[in-house]
Design an enzyme around this catalytic site. Structure first.
Site, short mmCIF file in Angstrom:
data_model
loop_
_atom_site.label_atom_id
_atom_site.label_comp_id
_atom_site.label_asym_id
_atom_site.label_seq_id
_atom_site.Cartn_x
_atom_site.Cartn_y
_atom_site.Cartn_z
CG HIS A 255 -1.84 1.14 1.33
ND1 HIS A 255 -3.15 1.10 0.92
CD2 HIS A 255 -1.65 2.40 1.81
CE1 HIS A 255 -3.72 2.27 1.13
NE2 HIS A 255 -2.83 3.08 1.68
CD GLU A 256 1.60 3.61 3.67
OE1 GLU A 256 1.79 4.67 3.04
OE2 GLU A 256 0.54 3.37 4.32
CG HIS A 259 0.17 6.31 -0.51
ND1 HIS A 259 -0.83 7.09 -1.02
CD2 HIS A 259 -0.41 5.55 0.47
CE1 HIS A 259 -1.98 6.80 -0.39
NE2 HIS A 259 -1.74 5.88 0.51
CD GLU A 285 -5.85 5.36 0.41
OE1 GLU A 285 -4.89 6.14 0.60
OE2 GLU A 285 -6.02 4.33 1.09
ZN ZN Z 1 -3.21 5.17 1.88
#
Ligand code: ZN
Length: 490
Positions: A255-256, A259, A285
């Site tokens: 997830h990170e 980003h 996101e």
């Molecule tokens: Zn996030």
């Protein structure tokens, strides 16, 4: 020097200082010695003061009225600066300072209240935060809707009305899907085994590299709550380790990295300009979600991942890659948003969206918030919240004044659904690539279609241009129905 050149030079130094401030924040969550907290607060406060003065410098108004942008990038740059200048000058300095002070204390009180399951300890502080944010919203809204003024900070161009209508269209299909899955016989198994810290960290690094994270311009450290910070040539990520559950570390890392990849892949020509960072929280996101869910939790990729986990962890109590795919995508009842599966996640957001809208509109008193939360949770999820830390007190957002932020998580999911549809259209062999652990085709497509542009276009235009259609919730809902109904056989 022309007004435009002077404005850009001023802006560049402001951006550089903001990056320094962000790195201090990263340090605070990863490396800072415990005893430094007081001094760090003063250092951050001093830097914040410098930044505020630079962002409200009256020369910006003069430069803006005289500046002649050379091209489309220049016009977008001026649009961002004009917007930031208006927002910073509309809010009185005394109010901005009080907000910073009160939210900083309220966050500490919230952490205590959550640890002790003591809502009464937190509510007086939440009341102050809501009052100040409503004041700020009235200054920003200039007669318009208060909630929209706050939302606009995180997702320029979005309104509560359009998001509310989108949620109304999403809810029935999500509720139907969840009912079918929870009633299905033989739900997926849980992982069994030992998941040592060092092995999890090795896998986290492998996953970061596999998803294209550039370690020469970043680093991976541990933090209590995983995050990504910085932009351009220094974009850092964090993860956390739970030795009973490797998915926590591995999927928060993916997830990170989503980003971070966005920030690392923006055209270097935009560095330290307003175009040099992700264009909105929703678009940000979308990158983390498509990495984590549509790609990272796909049947094709989890087959590759299963083999890597077997090498590190041995048996895990699963028959094979199909069972592993089911376990990764297990849908079960739960109270905590951050632990929610793809099917239920947006229902958690809808609850928060409606409650915070009512708080900001003045239709719901803070004193009545916990009862409203618990009633709504019962209505939406069919179970009673057992304690405040699993209900109202679970998220940090409201304590630090983040009203209007929650819906950007769902926008990210919706955008990710659109992007995945377009990615599959453009890369018919995608599943073969994912099954071989080769993410370069997918991440390269996202880089060129979305990430490289940074703040050049509006958030909605960024996604529309990447997909070739106006973003809407349909692709996400179709993806969820197809994936989970097949997986559960319902
Ligand atoms: Zn996030």
């Amino acid at each position: 020097m022309s007004a435009y050149t002077e404005l850009l030079a001023h802006e560049r130094q402001t951006q550089a200082l903001a990056q320094v401030m962000g790195r201090l924040g990263w340090d605070q969550e990863t490396m800072m010695p415990r005893g430094a907290a007081g001094q760090r607060a003063e250092e951050m406060g001093a830097l914040e003061g410098v930044l505020h003065a630079r962002r409200t410098d009256p020369r910006i108004g003069d430069w803006l009225s005289a500046a002649e942008p050379p091209d489309a990038g220049g016009r977008a740059t001026l649009r961002h600066i004009r917007r930031s200048y208006a927002r910073h000058t509309r809010v009185p300095a005394a109010l901005a300072e009080e907000l910073a002070r009160v939210t900083s204390t309220a966050q500490g009180i919230w952490a205590e209240a959550r640890a002790r399951d003591d809502t009464a300890h937190f509510l007086p502080w939440l009341e102050r935060v809501v009052r100040l944010r409503r004041e700020e919203a009235s200054a920003l809204a200039a007669g318009g809707d208060l909630y929209d003024a706050l939302l606009d900070d995180y997702e320029p161009g979005a309104t509560a009305a359009t998001i509310g209508a989108m949620f109304d269209r999403m809810r029935p299909r999500l509720v139907d899907l969840r009912a079918a899955l929870l009633a299905a016989p033989n739900p997926p198994a849980r992982l069994k085994g030992e998941f040592p810290r060092e092995a999890q960290l090795r896998l986290a690094r492998l996953l970061a590299e596999t998803f294209g994270y550039d370690f020469t311009r970043g680093r991976l450290d541990l933090a209590v709550h995983p995050f990504s910070s910085g932009s351009g040539a220094d974009v850092r990520i964090t993860t956390r380790i739970d030795e009973s559950d490797p998915f926590n570390c591995l999927y928060s890392t993916i997830h990170e990295v989503g980003h971070a990849a966005y920030e690392q892949n923006i055209d270097p020509a935009h560095a330290l300009t307003p175009l040099g960072e992700g264009v909105s929280m929703g678009v940000h996101e979308s990158q983390s979600r498509i990495f984590e869910n549509q790609l990272g939790r796909s049947r094709a990729f989890t087959g590759w991942l299963f083999a890597r986990l077997q090498t590190e962890f041995g048996d895990m109590g699963l028959d094979g890659p199909d069972a592993f795919f089911a376990t990764v995508n297990r849908v079960s009842p739960g109270f905590i948003r951050t632990e929610a599966d793809e099917v239920q996640y947006n229902l958690h957001i809808m609850l928060r969206f409606d409650l915070e809208r009512a708080l900001i509109a003045g239709d719901l008193a803070v004193a009545d918030l916990e009862a409203a939360w618990n009633d709504r949770f019962m209505a939406d999820f069919g179970v009673a919240v057992p304690r405040p830390s699993q209900g109202l007190l679970q998220d940090v957002h409201w304590s630090i004044g983040l009203f209007g932020y929650f819906p950007t998580y769902s926008l990210g999911n919706v955008y990710a659904g659109c992007l995945m549809q377009a990615l599959r259209r453009d890369r018919p062999a995608l599943d073969d690539e994912l099954a071989a652990g080769d993410l370069s085709g997918a991440t390269g497509w996202l880089r060129d279609a979305v990430q490289v542009h940074g703040g050049l276009m509006t958030p909605a235009d960024t996604i529309a241009r990447a997909c070739g259609f106006t973003p809407h919730e349909g692709p996400l809902l179709d993806y969820l129905d197809d994936k989970f109904r097949a997986l559960y056989g319902v």
